[in-house]
Scaffold this motif. Structure first.
Motif, short mmCIF file in Angstrom:
data_model
loop_
_atom_site.label_atom_id
_atom_site.label_comp_id
_atom_site.label_asym_id
_atom_site.label_seq_id
_atom_site.Cartn_x
_atom_site.Cartn_y
_atom_site.Cartn_z
N ILE A 1 -3.38 0.83 -3.88
CA ILE A 1 -4.01 0.73 -2.56
C ILE A 1 -3.40 1.82 -1.69
O ILE A 1 -2.17 1.91 -1.57
N LEU A 2 -4.24 2.64 -1.10
CA LEU A 2 -3.78 3.71 -0.24
C LEU A 2 -4.00 3.32 1.21
O LEU A 2 -4.94 2.59 1.54
N ALA B 1 0.83 -1.21 0.00
CA ALA B 1 0.00 0.00 0.00
C ALA B 1 0.86 1.26 0.00
O ALA B 1 2.00 1.26 0.49
N VAL B 2 0.31 2.31 -0.57
CA VAL B 2 1.00 3.59 -0.65
C VAL B 2 0.55 4.46 0.51
O VAL B 2 -0.66 4.68 0.71
N LYS B 3 1.49 4.97 1.29
CA LYS B 3 1.16 5.88 2.38
C LYS B 3 0.62 7.18 1.81
O LYS B 3 1.24 7.78 0.93
N ALA B 4 -0.53 7.59 2.29
CA ALA B 4 -1.18 8.78 1.75
C ALA B 4 -2.14 9.34 2.80
O ALA B 4 -2.11 8.93 3.97
N GLU B 5 -2.98 10.25 2.35
CA GLU B 5 -3.99 10.82 3.23
C GLU B 5 -5.37 10.69 2.59
O GLU B 5 -6.03 11.68 2.28
N PRO B 6 -5.83 9.44 2.39
CA PRO B 6 -7.17 9.27 1.82
C PRO B 6 -8.22 9.82 2.78
O PRO B 6 -8.04 9.81 4.00
N ALA B 7 -9.31 10.32 2.22
CA ALA B 7 -10.36 10.93 3.03
C ALA B 7 -10.91 9.94 4.05
O ALA B 7 -11.21 8.79 3.71
#
Length: 246
Positions: A243-244, A62-68
């Motif tokens: 994938i976040l 998974a990609v580290k992010a800031e999904p809502a």
């Protein structure tokens, strides 16, 4: 065409009675009507075979992010009816409340269970998985998934499993219940674009899968597995999706 696809998807997640089953092509989790053949059972099941955004998937790399994050407005006094729909134990409501996600409102209409879990996390599956299904006015769907593992006590889960109808098509009234009491304490999650995990496999779903599992008793898990111990679609290819995770 798109409206028809949405309508089919909504029917698949909302309708649960034997009458609906009789009007739809029969499918199962094994044999000639199993997942490998779903796409050939009906024209509107084609996405099960030809789709490129199918679910479930392995939630790995998974990609580290800031999904809502999901803003929950579930109704703690929603009234629930439980049904054995021939594929799972499913709890339905007409007043479940809503969630807000990425500026869109989705209505909670039902939750149901799979064993083993449909999604995997870094290649590992759990004994069970819960899916909380929400539908927006435009027909798109947001599903919140949560793994279920032994090692705790969850009174609401026990109530649901104790009440689970053994006969296909049978229903029981659960009454008022706060579905939020099924959820784990923390809500770190994975997010990806996918599909229904059952026919018609419509690719209209925003998936959120919680990292922390729901902890329940081993006995309650076994109660479900006496009815359904193999109602999980195999993992699907991720293809070009990301994938976040937060």
């Amino acid at each position: 065409m798109k409206f028809r696809l949405f309508a089919t998807a909504v029917s698949a997640v909302v309708m649960t009675t034997s009458a609906f089953a009789a009007s739809s092509p029969h499918w199962s989790y094994k044999g000639e009507e199993g997942p490998a053949h779903w796409g050939a059972l009906a024209k509107n099941f084609a996405a099960c075979e030809t789709g490129h955004e199918q679910s479930p998937v392995d939630l790995a790399h998974a990609v580290k992010a800031e999904p809502a994050a999901i803003a929950f407005h579930w109704n703690p006094k929603a009234k629930w009816t439980e049904v054995n729909n021939g594929h799972s134990i499913q709890d339905n409501t007409e007043d479940g409340g809503t969630i807000d996600l990425d500026g869109k409102t989705y209505k909670l209409v039902q939750f149901h269970f799979h064993s083993p879990s449909e999604h995997a996390i870094d290649g590992k599956k759990a004994p069970m998985e819960a899916h909380f299904v929400h539908v927006a006015d435009d027909g798109t769907i947001a599903v919140l998934g949560a793994m279920i593992e032994p090692g705790g006590k969850n009174p609401l889960f026990k109530t649901i499993m104790d009440a689970a109808p053994e006969k296909v098509g049978a229903e029981k009234t659960i009454g008022e219940a706060d579905a939020a009491k099924l959820l784990p304490a923390t809500q770190h999650f994975y997010r990806y674009e996918g599909s229904l995990t059952t026919p018609p496999c419509s690719e209209t779903v925003v998936w959120t899968v919680l990292k922390e599992p729901i902890k329940v008793s081993e006995e309650s898990i076994k109660e479900f597995q006496k009815l359904y111990d193999a109602n999980a679609r195999p993992l699907q290819k991720l293809d070009r999706r990301y994938i976040l995770e937060n």
